[in-house]
Scaffold this motif. Sequence first.
Motif, PDB file in Angstrom:
ATOM      1  N   GLU A   1      32.732  57.913  35.579  1.00 41.43           N
ATOM      2  CA  GLU A   1      33.538  56.281  34.925  1.00 41.43           C
ATOM      3  C   GLU A   1      33.976  55.572  36.102  1.00 41.43           C
ATOM      4  O   GLU A   1      34.032  55.513  37.218  1.00 41.43           O
ATOM      5  N   ALA A   2      33.614  54.493  35.829  1.00 40.84           N
ATOM      6  CA  ALA A   2      33.385  53.244  36.844  1.00 40.84           C
ATOM      7  C   ALA A   2      35.158  52.656  37.602  1.00 40.84           C
ATOM      8  O   ALA A   2      36.102  52.689  36.678  1.00 40.84           O
ATOM      9  N   MET A   3      35.070  52.566  39.280  1.00 42.70           N
ATOM     10  CA  MET A   3      35.758  52.957  39.694  1.00 42.70           C
ATOM     11  C   MET A   3      36.336  50.658  39.540  1.00 42.70           C
ATOM     12  O   MET A   3      35.286  50.698  39.673  1.00 42.70           O
ATOM     13  N   ILE A   4      37.826  50.696  39.449  1.00 45.61           N
ATOM     14  CA  ILE A   4      38.237  48.782  39.478  1.00 45.61           C
ATOM     15  C   ILE A   4      38.382  48.646  41.508  1.00 45.61           C
ATOM     16  O   ILE A   4      39.001  49.931  42.104  1.00 45.61           O
ATOM     17  N   GLY A   5      38.780  47.368  41.636  1.00 46.12           N
ATOM     18  CA  GLY A   5      38.657  47.755  42.140  1.00 46.12           C
ATOM     19  C   GLY A   5      40.262  47.653  43.380  1.00 46.12           C
ATOM     20  O   GLY A   5      40.321  47.923  44.142  1.00 46.12           O
ATOM     21  N   GLY A   6      41.319  47.812  42.201  1.00 45.08           N
ATOM     22  CA  GLY A   6      42.368  48.359  42.753  1.00 45.08           C
ATOM     23  C   GLY A   6      42.475  49.958  42.589  1.00 45.08           C
ATOM     24  O   GLY A   6      43.646  50.157  43.344  1.00 45.08           O
ATOM     25  N   GLU A   7      42.494  50.552  41.701  1.00 47.55           N
ATOM     26  CA  GLU A   7      42.147  51.608  42.263  1.00 47.55           C
ATOM     27  C   GLU A   7      41.448  52.262  43.653  1.00 47.55           C
ATOM     28  O   GLU A   7      41.779  53.518  44.657  1.00 47.55           O
TER      29      GLU A   7
ATOM     30  N   ASP B   1      30.434  42.225  44.709  1.00 47.33           N
ATOM     31  CA  ASP B   1      29.784  40.941  45.119  1.00 47.33           C
ATOM     32  C   ASP B   1      31.049  39.738  44.141  1.00 47.33           C
ATOM     33  O   ASP B   1      31.535  39.716  43.441  1.00 47.33           O
ATOM     34  N   VAL B   2      32.170  39.139  45.313  1.00 51.31           N
ATOM     35  CA  VAL B   2      32.845  39.039  45.211  1.00 51.31           C
ATOM     36  C   VAL B   2      32.818  37.791  44.380  1.00 51.31           C
ATOM     37  O   VAL B   2      33.647  37.063  43.494  1.00 51.31           O
ATOM     38  N   ALA B   3      32.125  36.679  44.770  1.00 51.74           N
ATOM     39  CA  ALA B   3      31.683  35.901  43.647  1.00 51.74           C
ATOM     40  C   ALA B   3      31.306  36.015  42.334  1.00 51.74           C
ATOM     41  O   ALA B   3      31.771  35.731  41.911  1.00 51.74           O
ATOM     42  N   ALA B   4      30.682  37.143  42.213  1.00 46.95           N
ATOM     43  CA  ALA B   4      30.401  37.356  40.699  1.00 46.95           C
ATOM     44  C   ALA B   4      30.818  37.806  40.085  1.00 46.95           C
ATOM     45  O   ALA B   4      31.968  37.556  38.351  1.00 46.95           O
ATOM     46  N   THR B   5      32.274  38.641  40.575  1.00 43.66           N
ATOM     47  CA  THR B   5      34.039  38.876  40.001  1.00 43.66           C
ATOM     48  C   THR B   5      34.815  37.871  40.010  1.00 43.66           C
ATOM     49  O   THR B   5      35.453  37.694  38.928  1.00 43.66           O
ATOM     50  N   VAL B   6      34.771  36.807  40.802  1.00 40.53           N
ATOM     51  CA  VAL B   6      35.343  35.757  40.990  1.00 40.53           C
ATOM     52  C   VAL B   6      34.799  34.907  38.930  1.00 40.53           C
ATOM     53  O   VAL B   6      35.666  34.269  38.554  1.00 40.53           O
TER      54      VAL B   6
ATOM     55  N   ALA C   1      40.516  38.340  40.990  1.00 42.99           N
ATOM     56  CA  ALA C   1      39.661  38.903  40.661  1.00 42.99           C
ATOM     57  C   ALA C   1      39.309  40.029  41.324  1.00 42.99           C
ATOM     58  O   ALA C   1      37.674  40.863  40.716  1.00 42.99           O
ATOM     59  N   VAL C   2      38.454  40.228  42.715  1.00 42.83           N
ATOM     60  CA  VAL C   2      38.516  41.525  43.435  1.00 42.83           C
ATOM     61  C   VAL C   2      39.289  42.703  42.891  1.00 42.83           C
ATOM     62  O   VAL C   2      38.351  43.605  42.791  1.00 42.83           O
ATOM     63  N   LEU C   3      40.085  42.972  42.741  1.00 44.51           N
ATOM     64  CA  LEU C   3      40.971  43.974  42.396  1.00 44.51           C
ATOM     65  C   LEU C   3      40.603  44.963  40.903  1.00 44.51           C
ATOM     66  O   LEU C   3      41.116  45.966  40.488  1.00 44.51           O
ATOM     67  N   LEU C   4      41.002  42.871  39.909  1.00 50.27           N
ATOM     68  CA  LEU C   4      40.581  43.598  38.011  1.00 50.27           C
ATOM     69  C   LEU C   4      38.641  44.073  38.307  1.00 50.27           C
ATOM     70  O   LEU C   4      38.607  44.379  37.436  1.00 50.27           O
TER      71      LEU C   4
END
Length: 106
Positions: free
Chosen positions: A24-30, A67-72, A99-102
């Motif tokens: 399962e994919a982890m999100i940035g916040g996790e 990728d920070v730009a893609a997350t934004v 954006a990064v944490l989500l």
Amino acid sequence: MAYVTATSLSVAGDVRDDPDLGDEAMIGGEAYRAKLLTDDALDTAISAYLADPSKPVVVEVGKGRLDVAATVLANAYSTEVLAREGATGPQQRNAVKTAVLLAPVG
């Protein structure tokens, strides 16, 4: 391209270590809560992105990347705040951080 490496720490009992749960994919916040994404790595990535959004910024989280730009671009709130005239520096930083944490770590 700026690469920011988050220090990987072993977290006992972490759900992503359970083979029964699959991949399962982890999100940035996790990753942040699990200390796989550090404050320093997050702050460095945000600063690099805001300094020049046209340059790619990638945060490495364990075996995954963000990728920070893609997350934004994938986050409507962050895109709106960054496009807004008069958005303050702290508002811009919080928009990128959100954006990064989500975002899913891939």
